[in-house]
Design an enzyme around this catalytic site. Structure first.
Site, PDB file in Angstrom:
ATOM      1  N   GLY A 149      23.476 -17.904 -39.245  1.00 56.89           N
ATOM      2  CA  GLY A 149      22.552 -18.842 -38.630  1.00 56.89           C
ATOM      3  C   GLY A 149      22.976 -19.284 -37.234  1.00 56.89           C
ATOM      4  N   GLY A 176      22.295 -15.241 -44.463  1.00 55.72           N
ATOM      5  CA  GLY A 176      22.412 -14.684 -45.808  1.00 55.72           C
ATOM      6  C   GLY A 176      23.107 -15.592 -46.811  1.00 55.72           C
ATOM      7  N   CYS A 236      29.028 -28.559 -41.358  1.00 57.17           N
ATOM      8  CA  CYS A 236      29.719 -28.468 -40.077  1.00 57.17           C
ATOM      9  C   CYS A 236      30.274 -29.819 -39.644  1.00 57.17           C
ATOM     10  CB  CYS A 236      28.764 -27.940 -39.020  1.00 57.17           C
ATOM     11  SG  CYS A 236      27.720 -26.631 -39.644  1.00 57.17           S
TER      12      CYS A 236
END
Ligand SMILES: Cc1ncc(COP(=O)(O)O)c(C=O)c1O
Length: 391
Positions: A69, A205, A330
């Protein structure tokens, strides 16, 4: 026993995806080589591209495989900005995007791009009218299909339509939506003119049971995009480098399965999620569900626990064998307040008092029960003084 309720951060590998990866990893050829071994690899790679394109309703040539991403978003935003049409300026940026987007746009702002911030509503939704207001003359626009923290699903079709009307290229971040929301690149693109409306869509994915390290950016044939990586001419020159045949085979397998299961799985997860939310609220009456209660990702339960330190609750849950999150992974190592919750109009204190539980393919009633068994105790210990909270 451990209970994993953080499927929005990453999902368990699907056995079928692992098998596809292992089988493809036996191939020795470089997909760019002209000898037989290379051509075998090439066939498998192009087969994967076709399968991914079929699920996303795009042309195979529009599928550019990436490492995930973050790379897809960087390629889209940096690529569109650096190839922007003369006379355009500014990037339309909603306030509750993923950090991969926020930080990429911040870097472009440091290069001189003007940021046209779009406020989000109290449920995290981007209003198409607010978005449209900022579009005229912009170089590009970006938006989440579904918010990865609070789970609100945006009206991507309207955002694409207003972008097409304004003649502005749009990137959609579909990383959190993939496998949960029907996605048609062709449908969302509609009859937009070359280079405007939806031109790029990001996917990863590892959010759908493929390994970490593979994703895609769907790029319209007519889009003007500058590559990030220089080197070989692979993938329309948009993403140089030897292609990861095994990763793409696993991704194709996972995305097909996710799409096949989507409807039934959405209903199952929404029922589990609703039981989780109702159970938490009956045990912690102060808890508030954030985000749109209806148009939300089926496995997403995002709750405000007023007065509690989210990081402390996370720690206490972890000790009890429950893996959850305070927001996007993150940020998790850094105890920052959630910019998404702040963008939804709440204060910093509230933005530090949230927990996100996300369910997925392997989630069961036992996972919900495990949260319900410990949530009241975690809340009382993580709120007020002398809580046993992690310092
Ligand atoms: C909405 C959204 N965009 C982008 C990303 C980044 O994707 P990746 O982890 O594959 O780099 C994530 C991952 O959490 C996400 O949820």
């Amino acid at each position: 026993m451990r209970h994993y309720l953080d499927h929005a951060a990453t999902t368990p590998l699907r056995p079928e995806a692992r098998d596809a990866w292992l089988a493809a990893s036996e191939l020795v050829g470089n997909a760019s080589s002209t000898h037989g071994a290379g051509q075998d690899a090439r066939r498998l790679l192009e087969d994967s591209r076709e399968r991914v394109a079929a699920v996303l309703d795009a042309d195979p040539i529009e599928v550019v495989f990436t490492s995930g991403g973050t790379e897809s978003i960087n390629l889209a935003l940096q690529g569109l900005w650096h190839a922007r049409a003369a006379g355009t300026d500014g990037i339309v940026l909603p306030d509750a995007e993923h950090h991969a987007t926020m930080d990429t746009v911040a870097a472009l702002a440091a290069e001189g791009a003007a940021v046209r911030a779009v406020p989000v509503q109290s449920d995290g939704r981007i209003a198409a009218s607010d978005f449209a207001e900022r579009l005229p003359g912009a170089a590009l626009a970006t938006a989440l299909v579904a918010n990865n923290e609070v789970g609100t699903i945006n009206d991507a079709a309207s955002l694409a339509m207003v972008s097409a009307s304004a003649g502005v290229p749009l990137h959609l971040d579909a990383v959190a939506a993939l496998g949960h929301v029907p996605l048609s690149f062709r449908g969302l693109r509609g009859a937009a003119d070359a280079g405007s409306g939806l031109v790029a869509l990001s996917a990863a994915g590892h959010k759908i049971g493929a390994p970490v390290g593979v994703g895609a950016l769907v790029v319209a044939r007519t889009a003007n995009l500058t590559a990030l990586l220089r080197g070989g001419a692979q993938q329309r020159g948009l993403r140089a480098g030897t292609q990861d045949v095994a990763g793409t085979a696993a991704f194709a397998t996972a995305i097909e399965l996710a799409e096949r299961e989507r409807e039934a799985e959405s209903a199952r997860l929404a029922a589990l999620r609703d039981r989780l939310v109702a159970g938490i609220r009956s045990r912690v009456s102060a808890a508030v569900l954030l985000g749109d209660p209806h148009a939300r990702l089926p496995g997403n339960a995002h709750l405000l626990f007023p007065g509690a330190v989210g990081e402390s609750m996370l720690f206490l849950l972890d000790v009890a064998g429950v893996a959850a999150s305070t927001g996007s992974a993150c940020q998790a190592g850094v105890a920052e307040p959630s910019h998404v919750v702040i963008a939804m109009g709440r204060g910093e204190q509230d933005a530090r008092s949230v927990l996100r539980f996300t369910l997925g393919r392997t989630s069961t009633d036992a996972d919900v029960d495990a949260v319900l068994a410990v949530i009241a105790d975690a809340y009382s210990r993580a709120s007020g003084s002398g809580t046993g909270a992690r310092s």
